[in-house]
Design a protein around this motif. Structure first.
Motif, PDB file in Angstrom:
ATOM      1  N   LYS A  60      40.319  32.400  21.819  1.00  0.00           N
ATOM      2  CA  LYS A  60      40.872  31.494  22.825  1.00  0.00           C
ATOM      3  C   LYS A  60      42.346  31.840  23.031  1.00  0.00           C
ATOM      4  O   LYS A  60      43.006  32.375  22.145  1.00  0.00           O
ATOM      5  CB  LYS A  60      40.700  30.036  22.431  1.00  0.00           C
ATOM      6  CG  LYS A  60      41.580  29.544  21.299  1.00  0.00           C
ATOM      7  CD  LYS A  60      41.407  28.037  21.127  1.00  0.00           C
ATOM      8  CE  LYS A  60      42.300  27.499  20.009  1.00  0.00           C
ATOM      9  NZ  LYS A  60      42.172  26.036  19.883  1.00  0.00           N
ATOM     10  N   VAL A  61      42.806  31.534  24.225  1.00  0.00           N
ATOM     11  CA  VAL A  61      44.197  31.809  24.551  1.00  0.00           C
ATOM     12  C   VAL A  61      44.866  30.514  24.970  1.00  0.00           C
ATOM     13  O   VAL A  61      44.268  29.681  25.643  1.00  0.00           O
ATOM     14  CB  VAL A  61      44.307  32.874  25.666  1.00  0.00           C
ATOM     15  CG1 VAL A  61      43.656  32.413  26.947  1.00  0.00           C
ATOM     16  CG2 VAL A  61      45.754  33.254  25.911  1.00  0.00           C
ATOM     17  N   VAL A  62      46.106  30.344  24.543  1.00  0.00           N
ATOM     18  CA  VAL A  62      46.879  29.152  24.851  1.00  0.00           C
ATOM     19  C   VAL A  62      48.128  29.563  25.626  1.00  0.00           C
ATOM     20  O   VAL A  62      48.828  30.501  25.231  1.00  0.00           O
ATOM     21  CB  VAL A  62      47.281  28.411  23.555  1.00  0.00           C
ATOM     22  CG1 VAL A  62      48.187  27.220  23.871  1.00  0.00           C
ATOM     23  CG2 VAL A  62      46.042  27.959  22.793  1.00  0.00           C
ATOM     24  N   GLN A  63      48.394  28.878  26.728  1.00  0.00           N
ATOM     25  CA  GLN A  63      49.586  29.168  27.525  1.00  0.00           C
ATOM     26  C   GLN A  63      50.832  28.704  26.778  1.00  0.00           C
ATOM     27  O   GLN A  63      50.936  27.550  26.377  1.00  0.00           O
ATOM     28  CB  GLN A  63      49.511  28.462  28.871  1.00  0.00           C
ATOM     29  CG  GLN A  63      50.734  28.642  29.755  1.00  0.00           C
ATOM     30  CD  GLN A  63      50.893  30.061  30.240  1.00  0.00           C
ATOM     31  OE1 GLN A  63      50.029  30.595  30.916  1.00  0.00           O
ATOM     32  NE2 GLN A  63      52.004  30.683  29.886  1.00  0.00           N
ATOM     33  N   ARG A  91      34.341  37.561  31.862  1.00  0.00           N
ATOM     34  CA  ARG A  91      34.662  36.399  32.688  1.00  0.00           C
ATOM     35  C   ARG A  91      36.048  35.853  32.363  1.00  0.00           C
ATOM     36  O   ARG A  91      36.487  35.862  31.219  1.00  0.00           O
ATOM     37  CB  ARG A  91      33.634  35.290  32.458  1.00  0.00           C
ATOM     38  CG  ARG A  91      32.252  35.611  32.981  1.00  0.00           C
ATOM     39  CD  ARG A  91      31.293  34.475  32.653  1.00  0.00           C
ATOM     40  NE  ARG A  91      29.940  34.774  33.120  1.00  0.00           N
ATOM     41  CZ  ARG A  91      28.893  34.000  32.880  1.00  0.00           C
ATOM     42  NH1 ARG A  91      29.053  32.886  32.173  1.00  0.00           N
ATOM     43  NH2 ARG A  91      27.702  34.332  33.336  1.00  0.00           N
ATOM     44  N   ASN A  92      36.709  35.341  33.380  1.00  0.00           N
ATOM     45  CA  ASN A  92      38.009  34.708  33.217  1.00  0.00           C
ATOM     46  C   ASN A  92      37.900  33.544  32.233  1.00  0.00           C
ATOM     47  O   ASN A  92      36.990  32.725  32.327  1.00  0.00           O
ATOM     48  CB  ASN A  92      38.493  34.206  34.591  1.00  0.00           C
ATOM     49  CG  ASN A  92      39.922  33.722  34.575  1.00  0.00           C
ATOM     50  OD1 ASN A  92      40.281  32.836  33.821  1.00  0.00           O
ATOM     51  ND2 ASN A  92      40.735  34.307  35.429  1.00  0.00           N
ATOM     52  N   VAL A  93      38.836  33.461  31.289  1.00  0.00           N
ATOM     53  CA  VAL A  93      38.758  32.416  30.259  1.00  0.00           C
ATOM     54  C   VAL A  93      38.931  31.013  30.826  1.00  0.00           C
ATOM     55  O   VAL A  93      38.572  30.033  30.171  1.00  0.00           O
ATOM     56  CB  VAL A  93      39.800  32.662  29.146  1.00  0.00           C
ATOM     57  CG1 VAL A  93      39.499  33.943  28.398  1.00  0.00           C
ATOM     58  CG2 VAL A  93      41.224  32.677  29.706  1.00  0.00           C
ATOM     59  N   ASP A  94      39.489  30.894  32.033  1.00  0.00           N
ATOM     60  CA  ASP A  94      39.685  29.580  32.653  1.00  0.00           C
ATOM     61  C   ASP A  94      38.579  29.211  33.638  1.00  0.00           C
ATOM     62  O   ASP A  94      38.656  28.168  34.287  1.00  0.00           O
ATOM     63  CB  ASP A  94      41.028  29.529  33.395  1.00  0.00           C
ATOM     64  CG  ASP A  94      42.207  29.332  32.455  1.00  0.00           C
ATOM     65  OD1 ASP A  94      41.989  28.861  31.322  1.00  0.00           O
ATOM     66  OD2 ASP A  94      43.347  29.650  32.845  1.00  0.00           O
ATOM     67  N   ASN A  99      45.025  37.530  35.929  1.00  0.00           N
ATOM     68  CA  ASN A  99      44.041  37.715  34.868  1.00  0.00           C
ATOM     69  C   ASN A  99      44.629  37.981  33.484  1.00  0.00           C
ATOM     70  O   ASN A  99      43.918  38.376  32.574  1.00  0.00           O
ATOM     71  CB  ASN A  99      43.071  38.852  35.235  1.00  0.00           C
ATOM     72  CG  ASN A  99      41.739  38.735  34.516  1.00  0.00           C
ATOM     73  OD1 ASN A  99      41.153  37.667  34.467  1.00  0.00           O
ATOM     74  ND2 ASN A  99      41.272  39.825  33.955  1.00  0.00           N
ATOM     75  N   ILE A 100      45.934  37.736  33.282  1.00  0.00           N
ATOM     76  CA  ILE A 100      46.485  38.049  31.966  1.00  0.00           C
ATOM     77  C   ILE A 100      45.969  37.115  30.879  1.00  0.00           C
ATOM     78  O   ILE A 100      45.924  37.504  29.719  1.00  0.00           O
ATOM     79  CB  ILE A 100      48.028  38.044  31.969  1.00  0.00           C
ATOM     80  CG1 ILE A 100      48.578  36.713  32.470  1.00  0.00           C
ATOM     81  CG2 ILE A 100      48.584  39.199  32.757  1.00  0.00           C
ATOM     82  CD1 ILE A 100      50.057  36.565  32.235  1.00  0.00           C
TER      83      ILE A 100
END
Length: 716
Positions: free
Chosen positions: A98-101, A203-206, A77-78
């Motif tokens: 938003k988060v980007v890997q 909720r999980n962003v993915d 969940n990070i």
């Protein structure tokens, strides 16, 4: 309580400047090294100000806030928790986060790996500092524009607000102005009581991408001209490749090549099915290359090592020999667990393209730097010329800490001179991988005439474990006379960390044995543990490496929520454990149905410090408990002359949906910074269940899997 972070001394936060198209890019480093470089966010190059940093918070002109997340995502969940932490301090609008890997970049990142339940604890203050510093700059920019004191402004949901005039300015409108201001020397972090996002269920962003089947995982990777590769490895540990006949397989439809390396035979072709059929048609001859161990050998090996006169002493307190000689009662038991596969839903896979002077790697790995170094060693190409993109992982449980599957993809790509996606089958995963080591423990306890624990011995025998004990965990420090030692057996069967390494079984054994001791002492199991902890606090013996009050806190909370000892119609079992800096206590409830014990419910009380995402935290605990139940009840990988006897889920038993009990999760709110959570809920589970089963049936379960012991023998 709020706190102040000094940016200059910690070097945690570095303002980089405005990026092309407008907006504010903020970097915060995880180390103190300085080096010239360029930061890249979503393809936009930004001057890095001559300072090395490794994670970024950006605010675009449209108000969208992006965080580049460096750690691999395996379901812990990070990718949701990281941006939540930043958004909290920033007072951002969560709908615009938003988060980007991030790809592998160890010039910018520190600890770019996933393991040991350490991602959020490691990044907690750095992420908060980034959000708080960005908020400070935005407020200063608004103050300059409105010509009012910054102290007269507040923030909320991505807006800077001047209550006196009713004026509001969005973060996006202020981003460019903020980028021109100097970063503050210190920033004040929020008081926990003012948190709006942290501690809530998010909720999980993915989730949307996962549910709609968007490409996120290693198996989704595709490149033009890419070939598929599968490998036949030796079918037993202790065998090596003698010869292989490749002529017929090379002639099969869609097959491009068959290559050998390191005792492996790789089939390379144009489609998964064509390659799978060709791999199954291989004619390979092997020869012996070491011991061919069978599960039937392990009982003998364990007993020999348990009785070995010398062992590696891990901890010794007091006069153990005298305590046992003078004891009114001695309790002695042995506990044993089998090898287990990791069994992630997504089998091992990786993409590699070895070129003349560079390598492209893409896939699911917990240790990207190790993977890149392995590729460099194989190809002779410097690590700085090897790129590695991280995909989301469909489970790992420690298996993807290893780099063997990455090395295989690189070897094949190098040999066939083409981009290759290596794919393992489920059979490959179960028979050719790394496993949780088999272990056996011998416990002894000495009681005085009043039922007090005056002596304690533990010997651990592990297969490739190094140290099969955790000598400083409870009850160490609470017993005057204590001896913990270990003996190692070097097995040809390859082993690796498995979710909550060592403690995944040690906790079951220790907590089950403590129940045996409590029974022999005529004491309630919960009170027995609390008495030992009180003793450790009043008169500690040697060093105590666990927090007594935190452990007592989860014990009392679990007992309270479960109504310990007050219920009729169910039988309760208790367990508590400390691992990865966190504490979890559990109560298992069993009912007798047609004379057989059935697990109905598990109560869990966890202390992992500040919970970041309540939804994610609950799921981590529930998932750990289900995993713990399933493997304690059913998991068993056996060997015959080095060959695994279970090769897929038709003969390797996992827990079924109908066997999952109700799970109720509670958290201790103690105000400390976050500690680990991905692993700590699993270790205490087996004992909570086994101790409840004992209450119901008077049958003590000392070996796993339970399904092969009384009272379950014969149950499918």
């Amino acid at each position: 309580m709020s706190s102040t972070i000094n940016n200059n001394s910690r070097r945690n936060f570095l303002k980089v400047g405005a990026f092309a198209g407008g907006g504010l890019l903020l970097g915060f480093n995880w180390s103190t090294a300085e080096a010239a470089g360029t930061a890249v966010l979503n393809g936009t190059s930004v001057a890095a100000g001559g300072v090395e940093f490794n994670s970024y918070l950006s605010i675009a002109a449209d108000g969208v806030i992006t965080i580049l997340s460096p750690n691999p995502e395996i379901g812990q969940n990070i990718k949701t928790s990281f941006p939540m932490i930043v958004a909290e301090e920033l007072d951002a609008d969560w709908s615009k986060i938003k988060v980007v890997q991030a790809a592998l970049d160890n010039k910018k990142f520190e600890r770019q790996l996933t393991g040991g339940s350490g991602a959020v604890p490691h990044s907690w203050k750095r992420l908060r500092n980034a959000g708080a510093t960005a908020r400070h700059l935005l407020v200063e920019a608004a103050a300059n524009r409105l010509k009012v004191p910054a102290s007269s402004l507040t923030t909320d949901k991505g807006m800077v607000i001047h209550a006196a005039s009713g004026k509001k300015i969005s973060y996006g409108d202020l981003a460019v102005d903020a980028s021109k201001l100097p970063a503050p020397a210190e920033v004040k972090l929020k008081d926990r009581k003012d948190f709006k996002l942290i501690g809530k269920a998010v909720r999980n962003v993915d989730n949307k991408e996962i549910l709609t089947g968007k490409p996120l995982y290693g198996l989704d990777v595709y490149r033009e001209g890419m070939l598929i590769a599968m490998i036949q490895r030796p079918k037993a540990f202790g065998l090596k490749l003698k010869s292989v006949d490749t002529a017929a397989v090379k002639a099969m439809p869609g097959i491009v090549d068959v290559v050998t390396f390191n005792n492996n035979v790789a089939v390379v072709g144009k489609s998964t099915w064509q390659v799978k059929k060709a791999k199954d048609a291989l004619k390979i001859e092997y020869e012996k290359d070491g011991n061919l161990e069978s599960t039937s050998d392990h009982d003998r090996i364990f007993q020999e090592l348990l009785n070995k006169p010398d062992a590696t002493v891990r901890r010794k307190d007091g006069d153990v020999e005298a305590a046992f000689k003078n004891a009114a009662k001695v309790i002695k038991s042995e506990y044993q667990c089998p090898f287990l596969p990791h069994s992630p839903l997504e089998p091992m896979n990786f993409f590699a393209h070895v070129k003349e002077d560079s390598v492209e790697l893409i896939g699911p790995t917990q240790t990207p730097d190790q993977a890149r170094n392995a590729a460099s060693k194989i190809t002779g190409i410097p690590a700085e010329k090897i790129t590695l993109e991280l995909t989301r992982m469909g489970g790992a449980f420690g298996r993807r800490l290893m780099a063997d599957f990455v090395s295989e993809a690189v070897e094949v790509s190098k040999l066939v001179k083409a981009p290759v996606k290596l794919m393992w089958t489920r059979e490959d995963d179960l028979t050719g991988g790394y496993y949780r080591p088999a272990v056996r423990y011998r416990f002894e306890a000495a009681l005085d005439t009043k039922g007090n624990l005056i002596g304690y011995k533990l010997r651990g025998v592990g297969m490739n474990t190094g140290n099969s004990t955790r000598e400083n965990n409870f009850p160490s420090g609470a017993v005057d006379n204590l001896l913990i030692d270990s003996v190692e057996h070097k097995s040809p069967i390859s082993t690796a960390p498995w979710r909550a390494p060592i403690t995944n079984f040690l906790a079951f054994a220790e907590q089950s044995f403590l129940d045996e001791v409590a029974q022999a002492a005529g004491k309630d199991p919960v009170q027995f543990r609390l008495e030992l902890l009180d003793k450790a606090k009043k008169a500690p013996v040697g060093d105590i490496k666990y927090d007594i009050d935190r452990m007592k806190g989860v014990i009392n909370l679990a007992a309270e929520k479960a109504g310990w000892g007050k219920k009729k119609g169910v039988y309760q079992g208790f367990s508590v454990y400390f691992s990865h800096a966190s504490y979890v206590a559990q109560v298992g409830e069993v009912a007798l149905v047609k004379g057989k014990p059935v697990l109905k419910k598990v109560y869990a009380a966890g202390d992992c410090g500040q919970v970041v995402n309540l939804s994610g935290a609950r799921q981590q605990v529930m998932g750990g408990i289900v995993d713990g139940i399933g493997h304690a009840m059913f998991g068993n990988l056996t060997f015959k002359e080095g060959a695994p006897q279970q090769n897929n889920f038709h003969n390797y038993r996992l827990i079924r949906l109908t066997e999952v009990p109700e799970v109720e999760v509670h958290f201790v709110d103690n105000g400390i910074d976050p500690t680990g959570l991905g692993e700590p809920a699993l270790p205490p589970t087996g004992a909570a269940v086994a101790n409840a089963i004992f209450k119901a049936t008077k049958k003590r379960l000392r070996n796993q899997p339970f399904i092969e012991q009384e009272p379950f023998k014969g149950v499918s």
